[in-house]
Every structure is written in structure tokens, then in C-alpha cells.
Design an enzyme around this catalytic site. Sequence first.
Site, mmCIF file in Angstrom:
data_model
loop_
_atom_site.group_PDB
_atom_site.id
_atom_site.type_symbol
_atom_site.label_atom_id
_atom_site.label_comp_id
_atom_site.label_asym_id
_atom_site.label_seq_id
_atom_site.Cartn_x
_atom_site.Cartn_y
_atom_site.Cartn_z
ATOM 1 N N SER A 138 0.834 -1.200 0.000
ATOM 2 C CA SER A 138 0.000 0.000 0.000
ATOM 3 C C SER A 138 0.868 1.248 0.000
ATOM 4 O O SER A 138 2.010 1.219 0.458
ATOM 5 C CB SER A 138 -0.908 0.016 1.236
ATOM 6 O OG SER A 138 -1.550 1.270 1.329
ATOM 7 N N HIS A 139 0.307 2.340 -0.479
ATOM 8 C CA HIS A 139 0.999 3.627 -0.419
ATOM 9 C C HIS A 139 1.159 4.083 1.022
ATOM 10 O O HIS A 139 1.984 4.929 1.317
ATOM 11 C CB HIS A 139 0.207 4.693 -1.187
ATOM 12 C CG HIS A 139 0.537 4.737 -2.637
ATOM 13 N ND1 HIS A 139 0.382 3.654 -3.462
ATOM 14 C CD2 HIS A 139 1.041 5.727 -3.420
ATOM 15 C CE1 HIS A 139 0.762 3.979 -4.688
ATOM 16 N NE2 HIS A 139 1.169 5.238 -4.690
ATOM 17 N N SER A 140 0.314 3.571 1.884
ATOM 18 C CA SER A 140 0.343 3.990 3.285
ATOM 19 C C SER A 140 0.709 2.811 4.177
ATOM 20 O O SER A 140 0.102 1.745 4.099
ATOM 21 C CB SER A 140 -1.032 4.542 3.668
ATOM 22 O OG SER A 140 -1.263 4.377 5.042
ATOM 23 N N ASP A 198 -2.542 -1.420 -3.809
ATOM 24 C CA ASP A 198 -3.665 -0.477 -3.835
ATOM 25 C C ASP A 198 -3.764 0.319 -5.138
ATOM 26 O O ASP A 198 -4.610 0.007 -5.971
ATOM 27 C CB ASP A 198 -3.716 0.425 -2.581
ATOM 28 C CG ASP A 198 -2.434 1.188 -2.291
ATOM 29 O OD1 ASP A 198 -1.511 1.135 -3.114
ATOM 30 O OD2 ASP A 198 -2.373 1.845 -1.236
#
Lengths: 123, 206
Positions: free
Chosen positions: A10-12, A68
Site C-alpha cells: 500500500s501507499h500507506s 492499492d
Amino acid sequence: MERVGIVLISHSSKIAEGLKELISQVITDVPIETAGGTEENEIGTSIEKIMESIHRADYGKGVLLFYDIGSAKMNAEIAIEMAESIEIILSEAPLVEGSYVGAVESGMGKSLKEVYDAVEKAF
Amino acid sequence: MELQVEDTIQWLEKSNEKIQQNKDYLTALDQAIGDSDHGINMSRGFQEVVNQVKSKQYDTVSDVLKDTAMTLMSKVGGASGPLFGTAFLRFSMRVKGIDPISQDAFTKGMEDALAGIIQRGKAATGEKTMVDVWSPVVDYFKGTTIVQADEVAQTAKKAMEQTKEITATKGRASYFKEKSIGHIDPGAASSFYIFEALSEVIKGEG
């Protein structure tokens, strides 16, 4: 633990960690690794983190990756090209729902291809 | 044109200078149609590239480009990392064993770099991406017997400005659909700086 590994990209880092927590509430015997955020834990993805997670999640039965958005896919593809000796498939299923289904299927002792097909069928 | 190790390092330094100078502008472009991180990501990535290539001794252009690729891939958080990284990696692979880089070798490297960007980003021309700058520049190199420095920069600049008129259908900007019209694509802009830097290096050698 002879199970197909799951890697959450995920980017986060919070999304990846939160998702791992969500899945781990139900599935405890499947290797689930996270690759969230950049090396500095900022928003983004890191090829290095993805590669490390692939290696940690691999117990010889291969690894299924979930991602994502956008660049996460490109970095995942580069990581796959670099990790030559491990069997890896990148799933296009939505990150949260897809990895959840994947973890359940892996927990049944299925092969990488079977887990991947089951996830594909669900979405 | 002919590119040696020092020229290549100079190309990267000049690219970095331009990206640092235009960091806020690149971010503003990305604010309009993206996630506002392009200037920050590219300035971090290219600064690391320059730090890297200046701290080592290189024997071949290919090795300089390979280190550039690996640094961009690991240090640029957004989509530009894998895209520019793949471009420089393919370039480096194509010119392996060739030193210095002749115009012909450079053109082949550029062709492979573009193919890498297209493959990695699954983009085509006309989608308002960096491909819209790289593609005409590659065509220019392919169709020119003796490359003129000014023409390299002009080709890239014109192509960058044309991305303004395109509706984005690729990447984060595609979420903005027709609202993306009127804005220069950030990846096209940073690609322009790289080719403008290249043009200055070619000019300097003549």
C-alpha cells in the site's frame, strides 16, 4: 508453515498494517507481510520493502501480492522481476477484500495457483 | 554527439539543477491534476542520483546510468521512480560495453528507455504522460543524421507544451478527466528538463 504467503502493498504503511491486523484476527497460520509506504514511511511504495516482504512471506509455496493504486503496481512488477527464484503472482483484486479472501484460501493449504484463482473468481 | 562518463555525469547534474530550481513548479503542476508530490519526489531522487554518481569512480557510461536507475527506483516514492528508473535501466543495458556512446548508440539506448517506460506504465502516446515527450525526442534522434543540441531541447519543449491540450487517460491524472485539459503533465515537464539538460551537454562538447 507450508502456506502460500500474502504480501500487502500500500501507499500507506498504516493501511498495510491495519489490513494485516484485520486479517490476522481470523487467519493466524498464513504468512502475511506488509510493504507499506516509502523507505522513510512516507506516502508511496518501495521496491526494497516489497522485495523484503516477498522473501519473508515465502515458505516455498510462493507468494501472492496485493496492491492499492498506481505506482504500487509498477514497483511490485519490478520487485517480481528481481526476485527470480520465488514463485510470485500479482493479484488485481481490490487490496482489502482480495487479500482477505486470499488469506482464507491460503489457510486451507491450497497452492499459489489455486489461491490466485479463488481470489480472481471472487471479484 | 558523443557521450563519455564525465558528460553523462554532467547531464545528470544539470538535470538535477533544473529539477531543484523547478521543484515548486513541478509540484504545482501535480497539484492541478495529481497528488502534489512530483516536485518533491523528483528533487529528492535526482539529488540522491547526483550524490551517488559523484561519490564513485566509473569506467563506463552504462554503469553511471545503472546506478542512476537503481537510485531513482529506491528514492522516488511516486510513479516517477519506477518509470524514470526503468528508462535509465534499459538505457544502461542497451549501451553496455559501448564507450564512449556514439549518437547511434545513444539513439538505441533512448529507444529501449522509451520501450521500458511504455511497458512499465502500460501507456501509449496521446495519454498525457511522459511518453508524449520521450516519444517525439526518440523519433528526432532516429530521424536525424547529426543531432543539433537546440533541436533536442525544442522538440522536448514543444512536446511538453502539447500535453496541455490532452485529456489524461493514464495515471492519477486520469481521475480528473477533462479537467486535466489546460495543464502540462508533470512527468512531461520533468522529462523536458532532462532533455534540456542533455541539449546543454551536447552543446558544450561541440
